[in-house]
Motif scaffolding. Sequence first.
Motif, PDB file in Angstrom:
ATOM      1  N   SER A 167       0.822  -1.210   0.000  1.00 39.74           N
ATOM      2  CA  SER A 167       0.000   0.000   0.000  1.00 39.74           C
ATOM      3  C   SER A 167       0.860   1.265   0.000  1.00 39.74           C
ATOM      4  N   LEU A 182      -4.762  -8.372  -6.415  1.00 35.28           N
ATOM      5  CA  LEU A 182      -5.351  -7.097  -6.805  1.00 35.28           C
ATOM      6  C   LEU A 182      -5.977  -7.258  -8.177  1.00 35.28           C
ATOM      7  N   THR A 183      -6.982  -6.444  -8.458  1.00 35.41           N
ATOM      8  CA  THR A 183      -7.484  -6.379  -9.825  1.00 35.41           C
ATOM      9  C   THR A 183      -6.736  -5.254 -10.541  1.00 35.41           C
ATOM     10  N   GLU A 186      -8.074  -1.937  -9.400  1.00 34.90           N
ATOM     11  CA  GLU A 186      -7.610  -1.531  -8.071  1.00 34.90           C
ATOM     12  C   GLU A 186      -6.225  -0.904  -8.151  1.00 34.90           C
ATOM     13  N   GLU A 189      -6.873   2.597  -9.691  1.00 35.10           N
ATOM     14  CA  GLU A 189      -7.619   3.500  -8.810  1.00 35.10           C
ATOM     15  C   GLU A 189      -6.819   3.902  -7.578  1.00 35.10           C
ATOM     16  N   ARG A 190      -6.021   2.970  -7.044  1.00 37.31           N
ATOM     17  CA  ARG A 190      -5.222   3.269  -5.856  1.00 37.31           C
ATOM     18  C   ARG A 190      -3.926   4.001  -6.200  1.00 37.31           C
TER      19      ARG A 190
END
Length: 236
Positions: A167, A182-183, A186, A189-190
């Motif tokens: 993260s 994770l996709t 994701e 977006e992250r």
Amino acid sequence: MSYQRILLKLSGEALGDPSSGHGIDPETAAKFAQQIARVVGLGVEVALVCGGGNILRGAEFSRLGGHRANADYMGMLGTVINALALSDAIEQQGVETRVMTALEIRQVAEPFVRRRADAHLSRGRVVLLAAGTGNPFFTTDTAAALRANELECEVLLKATKVDGVYSADPKKDPSATRFDELTYMEVLERGLRVMDGTAITLCMENDLPVVVFDLFQEGNLERVVRGEALGTRIRS
């Protein structure tokens, strides 16, 4: 084997001096070559894309005043140097290689032709794909995603110095958490900096899974290829 044909993406810094990330460290190249030779011996077809950040990063060079396109071409030539070094290290392990480049440098490498690269892989040769896409403004991550799709690889393996996607930078933030899966969305977006957005989008549009893992741990490449749950898997 879980995968019969893979594309391995290495950063240039991974090949560099352990203390600075610059230049080419022969011992590190030899260790990577041993892992690659081991999976080739298991019948896995290996294509490889290496960055050039240990020699020059085009984006950084251009910020100092150089023209971005020229700086990117300089970076592409750095990837050719890395590919030649890795080719030599892999051949010392008794495995045939071919260096193929998106820029024509016929004295040292073959120009990239998809069918020829496919034939080399089918014959058990490691194909080292250098000079990115041959175009400025595109990263070697994007080149890896592009070539993996062109060559119908089953997975893109992103080799790093950490054991997956976090993260935040685990070296700077002790509270950073690691993701097992994770996709693609994701990641986008992250804003996770595992690969650039163009590369992730290419993988997403072609349903190409990505596995981010630590290549510095001896034997990890073979474990990933065998299907062990290592690192972080990115997919739909």
